[in-house]
Scaffold this motif. Structure first.
Motif, mmCIF file in Angstrom:
data_model
loop_
_atom_site.group_PDB
_atom_site.id
_atom_site.type_symbol
_atom_site.label_atom_id
_atom_site.label_comp_id
_atom_site.label_asym_id
_atom_site.label_seq_id
_atom_site.Cartn_x
_atom_site.Cartn_y
_atom_site.Cartn_z
ATOM 1 N N PRO A 1 9.315 7.544 -3.950
ATOM 2 C CA PRO A 1 10.509 6.626 -2.794
ATOM 3 C C PRO A 1 9.621 7.077 -1.771
ATOM 4 O O PRO A 1 9.686 7.827 -1.722
ATOM 5 C CB PRO A 1 11.369 6.709 -3.643
ATOM 6 N N LYS A 2 9.331 5.717 -0.500
ATOM 7 C CA LYS A 2 9.354 5.751 0.783
ATOM 8 C C LYS A 2 9.955 6.865 1.002
ATOM 9 O O LYS A 2 11.170 7.026 1.038
ATOM 10 C CB LYS A 2 9.910 4.314 1.613
ATOM 11 N N GLY A 3 9.658 7.901 1.677
ATOM 12 C CA GLY A 3 10.413 9.088 1.981
ATOM 13 C C GLY A 3 11.354 9.089 2.812
ATOM 14 O O GLY A 3 11.933 9.131 3.254
ATOM 15 N N SER B 1 -5.018 3.588 -3.087
ATOM 16 C CA SER B 1 -5.317 4.569 -2.312
ATOM 17 C C SER B 1 -4.325 5.859 -2.186
ATOM 18 O O SER B 1 -3.250 5.750 -2.381
ATOM 19 C CB SER B 1 -6.034 3.515 -1.062
ATOM 20 N N CYS B 2 -4.873 7.217 -1.714
ATOM 21 C CA CYS B 2 -4.145 8.170 -0.283
ATOM 22 C C CYS B 2 -5.424 8.452 0.193
ATOM 23 O O CYS B 2 -6.279 9.065 -0.323
ATOM 24 C CB CYS B 2 -4.277 8.667 -1.883
ATOM 25 N N PRO B 3 -4.252 8.907 1.450
ATOM 26 C CA PRO B 3 -5.161 9.052 2.358
ATOM 27 C C PRO B 3 -4.968 10.611 1.828
ATOM 28 O O PRO B 3 -3.645 10.838 1.809
ATOM 29 C CB PRO B 3 -4.437 8.474 3.875
ATOM 30 N N MET B 4 -5.844 11.612 2.685
ATOM 31 C CA MET B 4 -5.704 12.987 2.350
ATOM 32 C C MET B 4 -5.982 14.395 3.223
ATOM 33 O O MET B 4 -7.172 13.802 3.948
ATOM 34 C CB MET B 4 -6.012 13.424 0.888
ATOM 35 N N ILE B 5 -5.446 15.233 3.867
ATOM 36 C CA ILE B 5 -5.331 16.203 4.871
ATOM 37 C C ILE B 5 -5.526 17.407 3.962
ATOM 38 O O ILE B 5 -5.117 17.965 4.903
ATOM 39 C CB ILE B 5 -4.954 15.972 6.499
ATOM 40 N N GLY B 6 -4.381 17.617 3.054
ATOM 41 C CA GLY B 6 -3.985 18.575 2.168
ATOM 42 C C GLY B 6 -4.873 19.580 1.653
ATOM 43 O O GLY B 6 -5.272 19.237 0.247
ATOM 44 N N PHE B 7 -6.340 19.690 1.983
ATOM 45 C CA PHE B 7 -7.211 20.364 1.717
ATOM 46 C C PHE B 7 -7.502 21.355 3.260
ATOM 47 O O PHE B 7 -7.193 21.332 4.811
ATOM 48 C CB PHE B 7 -8.875 19.319 1.106
ATOM 49 N N ALA C 1 -4.668 15.750 -7.825
ATOM 50 C CA ALA C 1 -5.928 15.791 -9.206
ATOM 51 C C ALA C 1 -6.225 14.168 -8.384
ATOM 52 O O ALA C 1 -7.137 14.353 -9.357
ATOM 53 C CB ALA C 1 -4.519 15.151 -10.046
ATOM 54 N N GLN C 2 -6.283 13.882 -7.634
ATOM 55 C CA GLN C 2 -6.739 12.648 -7.124
ATOM 56 C C GLN C 2 -8.558 12.939 -6.996
ATOM 57 O O GLN C 2 -8.803 11.659 -7.042
ATOM 58 C CB GLN C 2 -6.196 12.764 -5.465
ATOM 59 N N ILE C 3 -8.422 14.099 -6.079
ATOM 60 C CA ILE C 3 -10.032 14.370 -6.154
ATOM 61 C C ILE C 3 -10.934 14.294 -7.390
ATOM 62 O O ILE C 3 -11.127 13.487 -7.022
ATOM 63 C CB ILE C 3 -9.717 15.477 -5.481
ATOM 64 N N ARG D 1 1.111 -1.098 0.093
ATOM 65 C CA ARG D 1 -0.321 0.007 -0.321
ATOM 66 C C ARG D 1 0.554 1.645 0.336
ATOM 67 O O ARG D 1 1.822 1.052 0.996
ATOM 68 C CB ARG D 1 -1.277 0.091 1.388
ATOM 69 N N ARG D 2 0.437 2.016 -1.033
ATOM 70 C CA ARG D 2 1.554 3.338 -1.267
ATOM 71 C C ARG D 2 0.030 4.390 -1.250
ATOM 72 O O ARG D 2 -0.497 4.244 -1.902
ATOM 73 C CB ARG D 2 2.138 2.676 -2.175
ATOM 74 N N ALA D 3 1.037 5.509 -0.595
ATOM 75 C CA ALA D 3 0.080 6.903 -1.603
ATOM 76 C C ALA D 3 0.611 7.542 -2.437
ATOM 77 O O ALA D 3 0.836 8.081 -3.193
ATOM 78 C CB ALA D 3 0.297 8.211 0.034
ATOM 79 N N VAL D 4 -0.750 6.620 -3.379
ATOM 80 C CA VAL D 4 -0.314 7.154 -5.303
ATOM 81 C C VAL D 4 -1.399 8.104 -5.037
ATOM 82 O O VAL D 4 -2.418 8.354 -5.075
ATOM 83 C CB VAL D 4 -0.890 6.092 -5.638
HETATM 84 C C1 LIG Z 1 -3.223 11.895 7.511
HETATM 85 C C2 LIG Z 1 -2.576 11.959 5.943
HETATM 86 C C3 LIG Z 1 -2.933 12.902 5.358
HETATM 87 C C4 LIG Z 1 -2.418 12.794 4.003
HETATM 88 N N1 LIG Z 1 -2.011 13.923 3.046
HETATM 89 C C5 LIG Z 1 -1.763 13.647 2.111
HETATM 90 C C6 LIG Z 1 -2.715 14.471 1.318
HETATM 91 O O1 LIG Z 1 -2.690 15.440 0.822
HETATM 92 N N2 LIG Z 1 -1.698 14.768 -0.116
HETATM 93 C C7 LIG Z 1 -0.854 13.278 -0.220
HETATM 94 O O2 LIG Z 1 -0.544 13.603 -1.483
HETATM 95 N N3 LIG Z 1 0.168 12.643 0.335
HETATM 96 C C8 LIG Z 1 -1.003 12.958 1.968
HETATM 97 N N4 LIG Z 1 -0.617 11.957 2.458
HETATM 98 C C9 LIG Z 1 0.051 10.610 2.154
HETATM 99 C C10 LIG Z 1 1.095 10.828 2.925
HETATM 100 O O3 LIG Z 1 2.741 11.524 2.547
HETATM 101 C C11 LIG Z 1 2.368 9.671 2.691
HETATM 102 O O4 LIG Z 1 0.885 8.617 2.769
HETATM 103 C C12 LIG Z 1 3.759 9.157 3.517
HETATM 104 O O5 LIG Z 1 4.737 10.065 2.777
HETATM 105 C C13 LIG Z 1 3.892 8.368 3.578
HETATM 106 O O6 LIG Z 1 4.105 6.951 2.373
HETATM 107 P P1 LIG Z 1 3.265 5.923 2.031
HETATM 108 O O7 LIG Z 1 2.317 5.771 2.060
HETATM 109 O O8 LIG Z 1 3.432 6.025 0.148
HETATM 110 O O9 LIG Z 1 4.375 4.478 2.584
HETATM 111 C C14 LIG Z 1 -1.241 11.456 3.526
HETATM 112 C C15 LIG Z 1 -1.446 10.724 4.548
HETATM 113 C C16 LIG Z 1 -1.911 10.963 5.695
HETATM 114 C C17 LIG Z 1 -1.882 9.436 6.369
#
Ligand SMILES: Cc1cc2nc3c(=O)[nH]c(=O)nc-3n(C[C@H](O)[C@H](O)[C@H](O)COP(=O)(O)O)c2cc1C
Length: 200
Positions: A184-186, A146-152, A68-70, A10-13
């Motif tokens: 890449p992973k942070g 998937s992607c979790p987001m709070i950037g809004f 763009a995910q939205i 699972r990665r934040a795509v």
């Molecule tokens: C609560 C939360 C909010 C996040 N908000 C954003 C976001 O707004 N946009 C985005 O591209 N990634 C967002 N991320 C993704 C994180 O940057 C990402 O999960 C983290 O760098 C680790 O990478 P990975 O999920 O690929 O392992 C968010 C992650 C979390 C858990």
């Protein structure tokens, strides 16, 4: 897919195929799996607002740093929490318990949350976070990204979805067919800083 593999892959795509739609039966299965997420006192205080209207998605994108995910992901959920869930006929959260048990728990639920804004808000965030992770891992196990987001702007998103005054926006989760790999992973901080034995 094995659970361990779903967790590891699972990665934040951030980029999705806008033409791809997750079939309704898979979406239904995802929602059934999300419902398995635990909540305190089984209050099930999460609420998922699915964004399907393209104009609304664009407006949410506009207050989400243009991400763009939205607009592009197949499924976009604003995960919200009902701050007053604890007070809304709490007996329904334990209909399958023996009556003497639910009679004991109902006043405890009220006492635990009533008048404690911070506790209600914390509970919304806890439940949303757990549900979001269930959703993302289940989606991954189906082969989706998937992607979790709070950037809004939470307030603006609340207005766009007519958020009731006793609810809070917790986060957005998108799910779909990724078209670009994640960055890449942070990098990881040391285990010693994260895992602590018997207290700080
Ligand atoms: C609560 C939360 C909010 C996040 N908000 C954003 C976001 O707004 N946009 C985005 O591209 N990634 C967002 N991320 C993704 C994180 O940057 C990402 O999960 C983290 O760098 C680790 O990478 P990975 O999920 O690929 O392992 C968010 C992650 C979390 C858990």
């Amino acid at each position: 897919m094995h659970t361990f593999e779903a967790i590891r892959t699972r990665r934040a795509v951030k980029h999705y195929d806008p033409k791809f739609q997750i079939p309704p039966e898979q979406e239904q299965e995802l929602m059934d799996l999300v419902r398995q997420t635990p909540t305190s006192f089984n209050t099930q205080n999460w609420r998922f607002v699915k964004l399907t209207d393209p104009a609304l998605r664009q407006k949410v994108r506009d207050v989400a740093w243009g991400q763009a995910q939205i607009t592009d992901a197949s499924l976009v959920y604003v995960v919200c929490g009902d701050l007053s869930a604890y007070a809304k006929d709490p007996a329904r959260y334990m209909v399958n318990y023996p009556k003497e048990i639910s009679d004991m728990y109902v006043p405890k639920i009220i006492e635990f949350y009533e008048g404690k804004d911070w506790q209600q808000r914390d509970e919304a965030m806890r439940s949303a976070g757990l549900a979001a992770q269930t959703l993302m891992l289940a989606a991954r196990a189906m082969g989706y990204e998937s992607c979790p987001m709070i950037g809004f702007d939470s307030e603006a998103v609340g207005e766009l979805i007519n958020l009731p005054s006793d609810h809070v926006v917790c986060m957005i989760v998108v799910v779909g067919k990724g078209i670009e790999p994640a960055r890449p992973k942070g990098g990881y901080i040391d285990n010693e800083e994260v895992f602590i034995e018997n207290g700080f």
